[in-house]
Motif scaffolding. Structure first.
Motif, PDB file in Angstrom:
ATOM      1  N   GLY A 106      -0.095  16.768   8.873  1.00  0.00           N
ATOM      2  CA  GLY A 106       0.022  17.530  10.105  1.00  0.00           C
ATOM      3  C   GLY A 106      -0.785  16.987  11.263  1.00  0.00           C
ATOM      4  O   GLY A 106      -0.608  17.425  12.401  1.00  0.00           O
ATOM      5  N   SER A 132      -2.481  13.572  13.587  1.00  0.00           N
ATOM      6  CA  SER A 132      -1.913  12.450  14.336  1.00  0.00           C
ATOM      7  C   SER A 132      -2.770  11.201  14.202  1.00  0.00           C
ATOM      8  O   SER A 132      -3.981  11.279  13.979  1.00  0.00           O
ATOM      9  N   VAL A 138      11.327   9.568  10.843  1.00  0.00           N
ATOM     10  CA  VAL A 138      10.231   9.721  11.807  1.00  0.00           C
ATOM     11  C   VAL A 138      10.698  10.253  13.159  1.00  0.00           C
ATOM     12  O   VAL A 138       9.872  10.480  14.046  1.00  0.00           O
ATOM     13  N   ARG A 194       8.801  12.715  15.619  1.00  0.00           N
ATOM     14  CA  ARG A 194       7.375  12.723  15.273  1.00  0.00           C
ATOM     15  C   ARG A 194       6.648  11.477  15.765  1.00  0.00           C
ATOM     16  O   ARG A 194       5.480  11.550  16.117  1.00  0.00           O
ATOM     17  N   MET A 212       1.853   8.535  16.093  1.00  0.00           N
ATOM     18  CA  MET A 212       2.399   9.229  14.930  1.00  0.00           C
ATOM     19  C   MET A 212       1.844  10.639  14.896  1.00  0.00           C
ATOM     20  O   MET A 212       0.624  10.834  14.765  1.00  0.00           O
ATOM     21  N   ASN A 213       2.721  11.610  15.042  1.00  0.00           N
ATOM     22  CA  ASN A 213       2.339  13.024  15.014  1.00  0.00           C
ATOM     23  C   ASN A 213       2.921  13.710  13.786  1.00  0.00           C
ATOM     24  O   ASN A 213       3.842  13.184  13.156  1.00  0.00           O
ATOM     25  N   SER A 214       2.385  14.863  13.482  1.00  0.00           N
ATOM     26  CA  SER A 214       2.872  15.664  12.349  1.00  0.00           C
ATOM     27  C   SER A 214       3.014  14.808  11.095  1.00  0.00           C
ATOM     28  O   SER A 214       4.058  14.815  10.433  1.00  0.00           O
ATOM     29  N   LYS A 228       2.994  13.182   7.486  1.00  0.00           N
ATOM     30  CA  LYS A 228       3.330  13.708   6.164  1.00  0.00           C
ATOM     31  C   LYS A 228       2.815  12.730   5.100  1.00  0.00           C
ATOM     32  O   LYS A 228       2.684  11.532   5.381  1.00  0.00           O
ATOM     33  N   ASP A 279       4.437   9.428   4.804  1.00  0.00           N
ATOM     34  CA  ASP A 279       4.204   8.400   5.818  1.00  0.00           C
ATOM     35  C   ASP A 279       3.157   7.391   5.359  1.00  0.00           C
ATOM     36  O   ASP A 279       2.913   6.389   6.045  1.00  0.00           O
TER      37      ASP A 279
END
Length: 125
Positions: free
Chosen positions: A14, A16, A63, A66, A82-84, A86, A89
């Motif tokens: 969650g 970044s 992706v 995100r 890179m956000n959110s 997981k 990733d």
């Protein structure tokens, strides 16, 4: 002549991270730029790339929404926001740049003349 990657590390789900690659000895202007990743036990995949001849930007389905790819011609750098994040990733991420005639997502990492050394991103709680 090199691409120097930075920004990898450990991140919680969650959160970044921003990856960057600084080019030296050449200019990123007008080149295709791309980010690839390879997760343990999986094939390498293109995460995102930009094709300058038509301005198109490609994102892998996994992706979209995100991650954001960008370049700063003034600083001669390229980035991947890179956000959110997981757990899936988690991978080694590679930056790359070269001049091609077709859209960037058609080329594999080994086809790029300029490649960064790879930076590890681990997403875990």
């Amino acid at each position: 002549v090199q691409l120097q990657a930075s920004g990898g590390g450990l991140a919680q789900p969650g959160s970044s991270l921003k990856l960057s690659c600084a080019a030296s000895g050449f200019t990123l202007d007008y080149l295709h730029i791309a980010w690839f990743r390879q997760a343990p036990g999986k094939e390498r995949e293109v995460v995102s790339c930009i094709s300058p001849h038509d301005g198109s930007i490609f994102y892998a389905d996994s992706v979209k929404g995100r991650f954001t790819i960008s370049r700063d011609n003034g600083k001669n750098t390229m980035s991947l926001q890179m956000n959110s994040l997981k757990p899936e990733d988690t991978a080694v991420y590679y930056c790359a740049a070269d001049r091609f005639s077709l859209r960037c997502n058609l080329y594999g990492l080994s086809e790029y003349k300029h490649r960064g050394q790879g930076t590890l991103v681990t997403v875990s709680s």
